[in-house]
Design an enzyme around this catalytic site. Structure first.
Site, PDB file in Angstrom:
ATOM      1  NE  ARG A   1      66.175  27.138 -20.699  1.00 50.05           N
ATOM      2  CZ  ARG A   1      65.760  28.336 -21.459  1.00 50.05           C
ATOM      3  NH1 ARG A   1      66.373  29.318 -21.011  1.00 50.05           N
ATOM      4  NH2 ARG A   1      65.192  28.042 -22.596  1.00 50.05           N
TER       5      ARG A   1
ATOM      6  CE1 TYR B   1      73.029  34.339 -21.623  1.00 47.77           C
ATOM      7  CE2 TYR B   1      72.653  32.487 -19.954  1.00 47.77           C
ATOM      8  CZ  TYR B   1      72.254  33.086 -21.050  1.00 47.77           C
ATOM      9  OH  TYR B   1      71.367  32.773 -21.745  1.00 47.77           O
TER      10      TYR B   1
ATOM     11  CG  HIS C   1      68.010  35.448 -23.965  1.00 45.18           C
ATOM     12  ND1 HIS C   1      66.881  34.927 -23.124  1.00 45.18           N
ATOM     13  CD2 HIS C   1      68.932  34.809 -23.375  1.00 45.18           C
ATOM     14  CE1 HIS C   1      67.117  34.178 -22.120  1.00 45.18           C
ATOM     15  NE2 HIS C   1      68.719  33.966 -22.325  1.00 45.18           N
TER      16      HIS C   1
END
Length: 241
Positions: free
Chosen positions: A156, A107, A161
């Site tokens: 993950r 990210y 999202h």
């Protein structure tokens, strides 16, 4: 279009319990006292209204909306679907926001601890507003899997999202979308908080070879249901009524 009357109650047995020790952060944020059930208020059943004038021309193109003249690196995708209410009706004018890791699983965040490289041409976020049939779509790259500090060697699966703001405040939803065929979905502690396989599968986007762009991008279809007994999973956090 406004909602006429109270929304259906959510089925708590369909959603994840708030307290799931295998997912560490749920321990501190889960309620310590019994929940209260109250009727919808007028403010919950009305507004907000979003117009297309709030969108930029490339807000729904994560491949190009950050890097200026450059494009994001990774497997190129189209994600599309419909936002539906509890009766299966498509909802127009819904604000759909999305964010994700880059192709390496990182990210763009100042506290990111994963060592994968940043992509200088990928910001990782965008938004769209649904059309008259509740449809939305955006272009992006497939996010990578990444490790996270839950238990030793927890990773993950690839996911995107979503934040959805329906036609009333009571339809607020934050969720995640996974990719069909990914074996890591079934190894994820967050996914493991969801009570049934049927519920988990509502979060798995289906590969749609008929909607691909030739020589450019694969397509995945992901429909989202707001409120009702089969609402799309909320992110392991109790919300609303």
């Amino acid at each position: 279009m406004s909602h006429d009357g109270p929304f259906y109650q959510r089925d708590r047995d369909w959603h994840s319990p708030a307290f799931t020790p295998g997912y560490k952060t749920s321990i501190l944020r889960s309620p310590q006292r019994a929940l209260l059930s109250i009727e919808n208020t007028l403010s919950e059943m009305t507004g907000p209204v979003f117009g297309r004038d709030i969108l930029g021309p490339r807000d729904n193109d994560l491949i190009t909306n950050f890097g200026g003249t450059g494009e994001a690196i990774g497997q190129r995708l189209i994600v599309y679907g419909r936002v539906l209410d509890e009766n299966g009706r498509g909802l127009p004018g819904v604000l759909v926001e999305f964010w994700q890791a880059n192709a390496g699983g990182r990210y763009r965040h100042h506290k990111e601890g994963y060592r994968a490289a940043l992509d200088p041409n990928f910001g990782g976020c965008g938004r769209a507003i649904t059309d008259q049939d509740g449809g939305y779509h955006f272009r992006t790259i497939k996010p990578g899997a990444y490790p996270w500090p839950n238990r030793v060697n927890d990773w993950r699966p690839a996911h995107i999202h979503f934040s959805i703001f329906g036609e009333a405040f009571a339809q607020r939803l934050i969720t995640q979308m996974y990719f069909e065929g990914d074996p890591m979905i079934w190894q994820c502690p967050i996914v493991g908080t969801i009570p049934s396989r049927e519920a988990i599968e509502t979060l798995v986007a289906a590969l749609d070879r008929q909607a691909t762009t030739h020589m450019d991008a694969l397509a995945y279809k992901f429909d989202i249901v707001l409120r009702g007994r089969r609402q799309t999973m909320f992110e392991n956090k109790l919300e609303g009524h």
